[in-house]
Design an enzyme around this catalytic site. Structure first.
Site, PDB file in Angstrom:
ATOM      1  N   SER A   5       0.865  -1.187   0.000  1.00 33.24           N
ATOM      2  CA  SER A   5       0.000   0.000   0.000  1.00 33.24           C
ATOM      3  C   SER A   5       0.898   1.231   0.000  1.00 33.24           C
ATOM      4  O   SER A   5       2.060   1.161   0.397  1.00 33.24           O
ATOM      5  CB  SER A   5      -0.936  -0.013   1.213  1.00 33.24           C
ATOM      6  OG  SER A   5      -0.221  -0.312   2.395  1.00 33.24           O
ATOM      7  N   GLU A   7       1.176   5.445   0.916  1.00 31.51           N
ATOM      8  CA  GLU A   7       0.597   6.566   1.674  1.00 31.51           C
ATOM      9  C   GLU A   7       0.985   7.888   1.016  1.00 31.51           C
ATOM     10  O   GLU A   7       2.136   8.093   0.641  1.00 31.51           O
ATOM     11  CB  GLU A   7       1.129   6.512   3.117  1.00 31.51           C
ATOM     12  CG  GLU A   7       0.586   7.629   3.980  1.00 31.51           C
ATOM     13  CD  GLU A   7       0.942   7.433   5.447  1.00 31.51           C
ATOM     14  OE1 GLU A   7       0.797   6.314   5.967  1.00 31.51           O
ATOM     15  OE2 GLU A   7       1.379   8.417   6.067  1.00 31.51           O
ATOM     16  N   ASP A  98      -1.644  14.464  16.584  1.00 31.18           N
ATOM     17  CA  ASP A  98      -0.857  15.204  17.579  1.00 31.18           C
ATOM     18  C   ASP A  98      -1.469  16.573  17.765  1.00 31.18           C
ATOM     19  O   ASP A  98      -1.964  17.173  16.813  1.00 31.18           O
ATOM     20  CB  ASP A  98       0.604  15.326  17.122  1.00 31.18           C
ATOM     21  CG  ASP A  98       1.292  13.978  17.156  1.00 31.18           C
ATOM     22  OD1 ASP A  98       1.240  13.334  18.219  1.00 31.18           O
ATOM     23  OD2 ASP A  98       1.840  13.563  16.121  1.00 31.18           O
ATOM     24  N   PHE A 205      12.274  14.174  10.662  1.00 34.97           N
ATOM     25  CA  PHE A 205      11.072  13.341  10.902  1.00 34.97           C
ATOM     26  C   PHE A 205      11.320  12.388  12.064  1.00 34.97           C
ATOM     27  O   PHE A 205      10.472  12.190  12.924  1.00 34.97           O
ATOM     28  CB  PHE A 205      10.769  12.465   9.690  1.00 34.97           C
ATOM     29  CG  PHE A 205      10.087  13.161   8.549  1.00 34.97           C
ATOM     30  CD1 PHE A 205       9.593  14.451   8.660  1.00 34.97           C
ATOM     31  CD2 PHE A 205       9.919  12.500   7.338  1.00 34.97           C
ATOM     32  CE1 PHE A 205       8.964  15.075   7.599  1.00 34.97           C
ATOM     33  CE2 PHE A 205       9.295  13.113   6.263  1.00 34.97           C
ATOM     34  CZ  PHE A 205       8.825  14.400   6.399  1.00 34.97           C
ATOM     35  N   HIS A 255       3.772  -1.208   3.745  1.00 39.01           N
ATOM     36  CA  HIS A 255       3.068   0.069   3.547  1.00 39.01           C
ATOM     37  C   HIS A 255       4.143   1.142   3.332  1.00 39.01           C
ATOM     38  O   HIS A 255       4.963   1.384   4.221  1.00 39.01           O
ATOM     39  CB  HIS A 255       2.235   0.382   4.799  1.00 39.01           C
ATOM     40  CG  HIS A 255       1.487   1.680   4.733  1.00 39.01           C
ATOM     41  ND1 HIS A 255       0.296   1.833   4.053  1.00 39.01           N
ATOM     42  CD2 HIS A 255       1.756   2.902   5.270  1.00 39.01           C
ATOM     43  CE1 HIS A 255      -0.146   3.075   4.183  1.00 39.01           C
ATOM     44  NE2 HIS A 255       0.732   3.746   4.906  1.00 39.01           N
TER      45      HIS A 255
END
Ligand code: FAD
Length: 276
Positions: A5, A7, A98, A205, A255
Site C-alpha cells: 500500500s 501513503e 498530535d 522526521f 506500507h
C-alpha cells in the site's frame, strides 16, 4: 509479492496536485491493495484529505482517508465518517493525531482507541479500520509495555489491522509482533517503510516521531553529503534489504510512506522484483 500500500499526503497547491497526479500514475501499475491519504492535525487539511480521497477513488483505487481525533467534536467526526461513506470509502486509518502547538485540548475523543470505538458504533462493520503502532515505542508512552497494551486496546476496540511507524531495524519489528501475538493480537501488523531520499529531512522526521536511524546508516548517509544519486542508490539497497528480510520472516505486507514522490518507492520495489 504480498500486498503493498502507498501513503500520500493531501496536496494544497496546483503544483503539489500535479506532482501527486504523476506519482499516482507511476505507482498505480504496481497494483497496491489500497492507498491512504494523511489527515493534518487540527482539522486544517480536512477538506484537502476528502478532495484528495475523492480523486484517488476516481482513479479506481481503494482509497483510505486517515482520520484523527483532532477532527474535532463527535458531531464533526460523525459528519466526516458519513461523508466518506457516501463517497464510497471502505477503509479508514484511525489515529489520535498530535496536538498542534497553540491548541489547548484534544477533541471529544482522547485516544485512537476511542476513535475506533466511535467509528464502529457509528457505522458497524462498514469500514476496514487500520491503526498505528510503534515497534520502537511511541515517544509519549510511559513505557514499552504500556504502549503495547494501548495498541491492543485499539485492536480490541475493533481495528482490523495495523501499520507500524517506520523503522530500519527488523528485529524490533519482529519482537513487537511476537509480543502483540502473545497478548492475543492476531490482526496483521504491516511494517511502514520509509524510502530515503533526503537525509536531513529523514533526521528531522525521525526526531519528531521517535524512529531510530541506526548509527551505521546515519554515518553512511552523512558521508554522501549532497550526492543525491549516491544516497538514492545506497539507501534503495538498504531499504530493499530491509523489505526482503521483513517479507522472508513473515511480514504480511508493506506500507510505503511515499511523501508523494514515486521514485524512491519505485527504486525499492524494483529491487524487490525477484520476489514477484
Ligand atoms: P494512540 O494509539 O491514541 O496513542 C497515543 C499515545 O497515547 C501513545 O503513547 C499510547 O501509548 C498512549 N495511550 C493510548 N491509549 C491510552 C490510554 N487509554 N491511557 C493512557 N495512554 C494511552 N498523524 C496525523 O496527524 N495525521 C496522519 O494522517 C497520521 N498518519 C499516521 C499513519 C501511521 C501509519 C502512523 C504510524 C502515524 C501516523 N500519524 C499521523 C502520527 C500519529 O498521529 C502520532 O504518532 C500520534 O502521536 C499518535 O497517534 P496514535 O493513533 O498512535 O495514538
Amino acid at each position: 509479492m504480498p500486498p503493498i500500500s502507498f501513503e500520500f499526503f493531501p496536496p494544497k497547491t496546483d503544483e503539489q496536485r500535479a506532482t501527486l497526479e504523476k506519482t499516482v500514475a507511476a505507482l498505480q501499475p504496481r497494483r497496491p491493495q489500497y492507498v491512504s491519504m494523511t489527515f493534518g492535525a487540527g482539522g486544517s487539511t480536512l477538506s484537502y484529505t476528502l478532495e484528495a480521497v475523492r480523486d484517488l477513488l476516481g482513479h479506481g483505487l481503494d482509497a483510505a482517508p486517515h482520520l484523527s481525533c483532532m477532527g474535532g467534536s463527535r458531531a464533526e467526526i460523525r459528519e466526516l465518517i458519513q461523508s466518506y461513506r457516501a463517497l464510497g470509502v471502505k477503509r479508514i486509518v484511525a489515529l489520535r493525531g498530535d496536538l498542534p502547538s497553540g491548541m489547548a485540548s484534544f477533541g471529544d475523543l482522547r485516544y485512537a482507541s476511542d476513535l475506533v470505538e466511535f467509528i464502529r458504533a457509528e457505522s458497524g462493520d462498514h469500514f476496514h479500520i487500520e491503526v498505528a503502532c510503534y515497534p520502537e515505542v511511541h515517544p509519549q508512552a510511559a513505557d514499552a509495555h504500556a504502549d503495547l497494551l494501548h495498541f491492543k486496546r485499539k485492536i480490541d476496540a475493533g481495528a482490523n489491522g495495523a501499520i507500524t511507524q517506520y523503522f530500519y531495524n527488523p528485529d524490533g519489528y519482529f519482537r513487537f509482533v511476537e509480543a502483540a501475538q502473545r497478548l492475543g493480537v492476531d490482526a496483521p501488523i504491516v511494517p511502514g517503510i520509509m524510502p530515503i531520499s533526503n537525509f536531513s529531512q529523514l533526521k528531522r522526521f525521525s526526531e519528531l516521531c521517535g524512529a531510530e536511524i541506526p548509527r551505521w546508516l546515519a554515518k553512511r548517509l552523512a558521508a554522501y553529503a549532497d550526492d543525491a544519486d549516491a544516497i538514492r542508490e545506497f539507501s534503495s539497497d538498504v531499504v530493499a534489504d530491509l523489505c526482503r528480510t521483513l517479507l522472508e520472516r513473515g511480514a504480511p505486507g508493506l506500507h510505503f510512506y511515499t511523501l508523494n514522490r514515486a521514485r524512491p518507492t519505485l527504486s525499492v520495489l524494483d529491487r524487490l522484483g525477484a520476489l514477484d
